[in-house]
Design a protein around this motif. Structure first.
Motif, PDB file in Angstrom:
ATOM      1  N   THR A  64       0.923  -1.270   0.026  1.00 55.39           N
ATOM      2  CA  THR A  64      -0.033   0.066   0.224  1.00 55.39           C
ATOM      3  C   THR A  64       0.898   1.242   0.104  1.00 55.39           C
ATOM      4  OG1 THR A  64      -1.628  -1.061   1.114  1.00 55.39           O
ATOM      5  CG2 THR A  64      -1.805   1.161   1.001  1.00 55.39           C
ATOM      6  N   ALA A  65       1.821   1.456   0.961  1.00 56.80           N
ATOM      7  CA  ALA A  65       2.796   2.318   0.893  1.00 56.80           C
ATOM      8  C   ALA A  65       3.409   2.662  -0.459  1.00 56.80           C
ATOM      9  CB  ALA A  65       3.959   2.156   2.143  1.00 56.80           C
ATOM     10  N   LEU A  66       3.737   1.587  -1.068  1.00 57.99           N
ATOM     11  CA  LEU A  66       4.510   1.832  -2.295  1.00 57.99           C
ATOM     12  C   LEU A  66       3.639   2.265  -3.165  1.00 57.99           C
ATOM     13  CD1 LEU A  66       7.332   1.404  -3.479  1.00 57.99           C
ATOM     14  CD2 LEU A  66       6.481  -0.523  -4.234  1.00 57.99           C
ATOM     15  N   THR A  67       2.503   1.989  -3.262  1.00 57.03           N
ATOM     16  CA  THR A  67       1.341   2.251  -4.405  1.00 57.03           C
ATOM     17  C   THR A  67       1.073   3.943  -4.034  1.00 57.03           C
ATOM     18  OG1 THR A  67       0.427   0.181  -4.176  1.00 57.03           O
ATOM     19  CG2 THR A  67      -0.929   1.849  -5.210  1.00 57.03           C
ATOM     20  N   LEU A  68       1.025   4.142  -2.830  1.00 55.90           N
ATOM     21  CA  LEU A  68       0.611   5.667  -2.446  1.00 55.90           C
ATOM     22  C   LEU A  68       1.694   6.354  -2.999  1.00 55.90           C
ATOM     23  CD1 LEU A  68      -0.856   5.041   1.022  1.00 55.90           C
ATOM     24  CD2 LEU A  68      -2.003   6.125  -1.085  1.00 55.90           C
ATOM     25  N   ALA A  69       3.083   5.762  -2.666  1.00 54.14           N
ATOM     26  CA  ALA A  69       4.565   6.616  -2.915  1.00 54.14           C
ATOM     27  C   ALA A  69       4.297   6.823  -4.560  1.00 54.14           C
ATOM     28  CB  ALA A  69       5.516   5.909  -2.536  1.00 54.14           C
ATOM     29  N   ALA A  70       4.205   5.671  -5.306  1.00 58.07           N
ATOM     30  CA  ALA A  70       4.343   5.790  -6.712  1.00 58.07           C
ATOM     31  C   ALA A  70       3.196   6.685  -7.288  1.00 58.07           C
ATOM     32  CB  ALA A  70       3.988   4.357  -7.503  1.00 58.07           C
ATOM     33  N   ASN A  71       2.027   7.021  -6.779  1.00 53.56           N
ATOM     34  CA  ASN A  71       1.268   7.911  -7.299  1.00 53.56           C
ATOM     35  C   ASN A  71       1.312   9.383  -7.031  1.00 53.56           C
ATOM     36  OD1 ASN A  71      -1.621   6.923  -8.489  1.00 53.56           O
ATOM     37  ND2 ASN A  71      -1.272   5.532  -6.577  1.00 53.56           N
ATOM     38  N   ILE A  72       2.343   9.517  -5.987  1.00 55.81           N
ATOM     39  CA  ILE A  72       2.718  10.921  -5.607  1.00 55.81           C
ATOM     40  C   ILE A  72       4.050  11.218  -6.658  1.00 55.81           C
ATOM     41  CG2 ILE A  72       4.160  12.452  -4.142  1.00 55.81           C
ATOM     42  CD1 ILE A  72       2.513  11.025  -1.854  1.00 55.81           C
ATOM     43  N   LEU A  73       4.995  10.210  -6.933  1.00 52.71           N
ATOM     44  CA  LEU A  73       5.856  10.417  -7.949  1.00 52.71           C
ATOM     45  C   LEU A  73       5.387  10.349  -9.243  1.00 52.71           C
ATOM     46  CD1 LEU A  73       8.904   9.650  -8.322  1.00 52.71           C
ATOM     47  CD2 LEU A  73       8.360   7.312  -8.854  1.00 52.71           C
ATOM     48  N   ALA A  74       4.168   9.973  -9.702  1.00 52.43           N
ATOM     49  CA  ALA A  74       3.588  10.113 -11.090  1.00 52.43           C
ATOM     50  C   ALA A  74       3.175  11.445 -10.984  1.00 52.43           C
ATOM     51  CB  ALA A  74       2.203   9.042 -11.118  1.00 52.43           C
ATOM     52  N   ASP A  75       2.490  12.104 -10.089  1.00 53.46           N
ATOM     53  CA  ASP A  75       2.221  13.393 -10.086  1.00 53.46           C
ATOM     54  C   ASP A  75       3.530  14.235 -10.445  1.00 53.46           C
ATOM     55  OD1 ASP A  75      -0.200  12.788  -9.303  1.00 53.46           O
ATOM     56  OD2 ASP A  75      -0.021  13.774  -7.245  1.00 53.46           O
ATOM     57  N   LEU A  76       4.503  14.132  -9.983  1.00 54.98           N
ATOM     58  CA  LEU A  76       5.869  14.759 -10.235  1.00 54.98           C
ATOM     59  C   LEU A  76       6.305  14.568 -11.696  1.00 54.98           C
ATOM     60  CD1 LEU A  76       8.008  14.226  -6.958  1.00 54.98           C
ATOM     61  CD2 LEU A  76       6.745  15.983  -7.603  1.00 54.98           C
ATOM     62  N   VAL A  77       6.065  13.413 -12.162  1.00 61.22           N
ATOM     63  CA  VAL A  77       6.542  12.839 -13.673  1.00 61.22           C
ATOM     64  C   VAL A  77       5.593  13.751 -14.555  1.00 61.22           C
ATOM     65  CG1 VAL A  77       6.881  10.888 -15.246  1.00 61.22           C
ATOM     66  CG2 VAL A  77       7.373  10.603 -12.893  1.00 61.22           C
ATOM     67  N   TYR A  78       4.466  13.906 -14.269  1.00 57.49           N
ATOM     68  CA  TYR A  78       3.476  14.561 -15.205  1.00 57.49           C
ATOM     69  C   TYR A  78       3.976  16.007 -15.211  1.00 57.49           C
ATOM     70  CZ  TYR A  78      -0.450  11.189 -13.960  1.00 57.49           C
ATOM     71  OH  TYR A  78      -0.963   9.795 -13.817  1.00 57.49           O
ATOM     72  N   VAL A  79       4.510  16.649 -14.548  1.00 62.34           N
ATOM     73  CA  VAL A  79       5.037  17.982 -14.262  1.00 62.34           C
ATOM     74  C   VAL A  79       6.197  18.106 -15.312  1.00 62.34           C
ATOM     75  CG1 VAL A  79       6.102  20.013 -13.181  1.00 62.34           C
ATOM     76  CG2 VAL A  79       4.152  18.629 -12.066  1.00 62.34           C
TER      77      VAL A  79
END
Lengths: 554, 318
Positions: B293-308
């Motif tokens: 779960t923690a990795l999934t949540l972290a990956a979503n935050i990371l995806a936000d950064l990659v979008y930028v």
């Protein structure tokens, strides 16, 4: 560039393709379907652990291949005849027994420390401690006292005098020189700190022909010869027990040559083994050992349908169990008449039997008040249909086939079995042990030779809220005569008299049918053609207890 | 941006706590605790034994009280003791976690490495023979049952050809790199077939959406060849949906692939989690599920950064 990549890929594939060379015959690789959750001999009972400990430890007593009790770590089996057992009449009117054992003089732990009475005393102190974490404390609390004579001999005083007074199969000595200090530090957390789990390869933890050399949790265990073993030297230098839980993959690993054999005790289900033998029988030895795994049907006797013994008899008459065994298991699983296995010395053949007889089945159902209904299912005077839920462990293909066979044959006499299978944890922990099932369940009991069926048939063993849902008399069978026989067998020391009581019990069982017998399950052992000396036992004391006899043919 | 990250981090912590409560409750509400199962299986076990063992393992306390104790210990870094493996949870999880990271990470990389170029090639001529073939490949990839494909791989490459080991993490007594790699080939190949299919479908779809855009015509008008236009202009725009999918897939880096792990006897997190849940090993099940779960949540935050990074139009205002 692309050529270089292609060349690199070729080299990689070629390197990987270099399959490991065929193992020399000083190593035996065994495939099993389960990894032991703990390696402590007295905490949690698990077949995988028993299998491995068969090679690294030795119990004081065990049942041998002929199902006779024998000494393994002791020098002589105690009995009243040889003076090693003595009746104890206590002031409070109870009768106990004192049994004197002598530990094998040469027995040593893997670090060279002799096995002594100190190890016996420590095992007892540990086992009876309320916080030790042993599953069943009865083995230890039934011992009133241990009198130590010297480093190698001791006398146990047992609370009750029972026919199996000299069998201490589950009492395993523990290495006091290693474990006592760990236990004394904090008994409540000892189970989390025992060296058997924190340092399992320490030589001093083993006293069998092998000791653990490597433990890859969940993957494999490597065993090497124990140089301190006092018995006949084992033939294999090394034994590897590899875990492949999926049975199709287990079979593939055997065929790929990564395993030499599949343990019968923890291996392929019978139907898969039969198919394997058809396809590869020439390259392997496939041995079927029917054992003390009693597949049967249990009905809730509080249900008025099953409360009538005529219905129970009719249900058995309606089924062709010989055909069931032949068609589904190629006759490798013998039909049962009672819960007592034909190889057990107490077995008797002259009991009421129930061959397939549809006319007899219909007549019995009619006598019980069930007449043919409009849709083919029988009804009683109240208009209730002869219909019940029929459960077994979901996902067990063999049992599902048996269920369908029974369902079809019962339908021929107007009985409707509605299949409702449940995950094992729900079936056993809820439906059966809380007696929530209303119909019938198909499952197996595993027992030892001459095992008194007290927990399954005695009226005090019907699980209820009052007794904390203990006991395994799930059907709710209560018969004073059965209770009397069970109690009498337990305390009868005379073998002939006990045999007579057992005969009575089996006749009562076959007549009353507290459970409907189906067949005794067989374990399928698959060995390489070059392996000799393995002898399956068919009971709880597994074949590895005699691993020093296993050898590669010349 | 920082405020956005802090807010997303806070949300992730709350989500993680809620998931932990949900998972603990669900595992706790499953029928039959481990001792009920033992009671049903062991004829020697008495009611007193069960009471004693329940008290010893804390199973006699209410579920919420047990959750409170677990959470208090967990935030201090004590994940408890695994009943199933008789060892501390952290020690039990260490190797399967590494194994799963290797297995899933390699499968993800191999899947992307095959899918993206194939998608670009297919998008050059939509509806052409290559595109049809790639489309079929994508459907086949994610439709094949992994269990079946894994067995097929073993039968072909281990049993019949004898080229590769049939299962395990490494050869007995040989935990070296070569042995580990050899044992990874078949499971990674199996999983890559499945991941390639998924990525291929998304990458191809996203590329086909952008090839008709005005900026693509402009790129061609500037003199770029079809392939150059695809790679330089279409691909960066098509990556956004793929990033979302990959971000979701990152969660599986720690949750593992149950079917493939079971068939290849590969000791990873999928099998470990499954066994822990079945055996009511609360501590192990909680740690395994919450790590994923923690990795999934972290990956979503990371995806936000990659979008930028990928799309200049995306901005997170402070």
């Amino acid at each position: 560039m692309s050529r270089i990549v292609a060349l690199a890929l070729f080299v990689l594939v070629a390197a990987l393709a270099a399959a490991p060379p065929a193992a020399a015959r000083d190593t035996l690789r065994i495939g099993v379907g389960q990894f032991p959750s703990t390696l402590h001999p007295s905490i949690d009972s698990m077949l995988a652990k028993t299998y491995v400990h068969g090679m690294t430890l030795r119990p004081f007593t065990a049942f041998d291949h002929d199902w006779e009790l024998t000494c393994m770590l002791c020098t002589e089996l105690p009995s009243f005849e040889n003076g090693r057992a003595e009746r104890v009449e206590r002031a409070d009117g109870t009768t106990g027994v004192k049994v004197r054992y002598t530990i094998e003089p040469e027995a040593r732990w893997g670090d060279g420390t002799p096995v002594t009475t100190a190890d016996v005393l420590f095992a007892w102190r540990f086992g009876k401690h309320p916080e030790s974490g042993v599953t069943s404390r009865e083995t230890y609390t039934d011992i009133v006292d241990i009198e130590v004579h010297d480093a190698k001999s001791f006398t146990l005083e047992l609370k009750d005098l029972e026919y199996r007074y000299n069998a201490i199969n589950t009492f395993q000595p523990l290495p006091a020189h290693l474990e006592e200090e760990v236990f004394a530090e904090d008994p409540a957390t000892y189970r989390n700190r025992t060296l058997y789990d924190t340092d399992p390869t320490r030589p001093g933890l083993a006293l069998g022909p092998y000791r653990l050399a490597e433990v890859a949790t969940g993957d494999y265990l490597v065993l090497e010869r124990n140089p301190e073993w006092w018995g006949d030297p084992p033939h294999f230098e090394r034994i590897v027990v590899e875990v492949v839980e999926n049975t199709a993959a287990l079979e593939a690993n055997l065929l790929a040559g990564e395993l030499d054999m599949i343990a019968g005790e923890l291996g392929l289900p019978l139907d898969q083994a039969l198919a394997f033998e058809d396809a590869h029988g020439e390259d392997y030895q496939v041995v079927y050992q029917p054992g003390l795994i009693y597949e049967h049907l249990e009905a809730n006797l509080d249900n008025p349908i099953f409360a009538d013994v005529r219905v129970r008899r009719a249900l058995l008459h309606a089924v062709d169990r010989e055909a069931l065994s032949d068609q589904l298991f190629e006759g490798e699983q013998p039909v049962a008449d009672t819960a007592v296995h034909p190889l057990d010395w107490v077995h008797v053949a002259d009991v009421p039997t129930y061959p397939r007889d549809l006319e007899r089945a219909r007549a019995l159902l009619a006598e019980a008040g069930w007449r043919p209904g409009p849709d083919g299912v029988r009804v009683n005077d109240a208009g209730e249909r002869l219909s019940f839920e029929f459960s077994t462990t979901a996902g067990n293909r063999s049992r599902a086939l048996v269920q369908q066979f029974l369902q079809a044959q019962w339908a021929e006499v107007g009985v409707e079995a509605r299949i409702r299978n449940l995950p094992p944890r729900v079936l056993f922990a809820e439906e059966l042990s809380r007696r929530q099932f209303s119909g019938m369940a198909l499952f197996a009991w595993i027992s030892a030779p001459e095992s008194v069926p007290k927990t399954t048939l005695h009226s005090t063993m019907i699980p209820s809220e009052d007794n904390g849902w203990s006991g395994q008399n799930y059907t709710g069978y209560a018969n004073p005569e059965m209770d009397r026989l069970i109690e009498a067998i337990e305390v009868e020391l005379d073998r002939d008299k006990r045999a007579a009581l057992w005969a009575e019990l089996q006749r009562l069982y076959a007549s009353e049918l507290p459970a409907l017998p189906l067949y005794f399950r067989a374990n399928a052992h698959i060995w390489p053609t070059w392996l000799e000396g393995v002898r399956p036992t068919g009971h709880q004391d597994v074949s590895t207890l005699w691993v020093e006899d296993w050898r590669a043919a010349d | 941006m920082l405020a956005h990250l802090l807010r997303r981090g806070g949300e992730a912590v709350v989500a993680w706590l809620l998931v932990s409560l949900l998972v603990f409750t669900l595992v706790g509400l499953m029928p039959g605790d481990p001792l009920d199962l033992q009671l049903a299986a062991d004829p020697d076990l008495t009611a007193e034994d069960v009471e004693r063992l329940k008290a010893l393992y804390g199973l006699d306390r209410p579920l919420l009280a047990r959750y409170g104790t677990w959470l208090a210990d967990a935030v201090q870094g004590d994940w408890g003791f695994s009943r199933l493996y008789a060892r501390p949870v952290a020690a039990v999880m260490a190797e399967p976690m590494l194994n799963t990271l290797l297995l899933m990470g390699l499968s993800l990389v191999v899947g992307l490495a095959i899918a993206v170029p194939l998608a670009v090639a297919a998008a050059r001529r939509p509806g052409g023979p290559l595109d049809v073939g790639v489309n079929l490949l994508a459907f086949a990839g994610f439709s094949l049952p992994s269990f079946w494909l894994a067995l097929l791989m073993i039968l072909l490459f281990a049993v019949n050809l004898g080229w590769l080991p049939a299962g395990g993490v490494h050869a007995v007594g040989d935990p070296g790199l070569a042995s580990r790699l050899a044992h990874l080939v078949l499971p990674v190949a199996t999983l890559s077939v499945l991941t390639t299919g998924t990525y291929l479908r998304f990458a191809r779809g996203a590329l086909l959406e952008v090839v008709g855009e005005d900026f693509m015509r402009t790129a061609r008008a500037k003199g770029l060849g079809p392939l150059q236009a695809l790679v330089r202009h279409a691909l960066p725009n098509a990556l956004l949906p793929l990033v979302t999918i990959v971000a979701l897939q990152l969660g599986t880096l720690l949750s593992g692939a149950l079917a493939v792990e079971v068939v290849f006897a590969y000791r990873g997190m999928g099998k470990l989690t499954y066994d822990a849940i079945l055996a009511n090993d609360y501590n192990l099940a909680m740690a395994a599920l919450l790590a994923a779960t923690a990795l999934t949540l972290a990956a979503n935050i990371l995806a936000d950064l990659v979008y930028v990074q990928l799309d200049p139009r995306v901005r997170y205002d402070d």
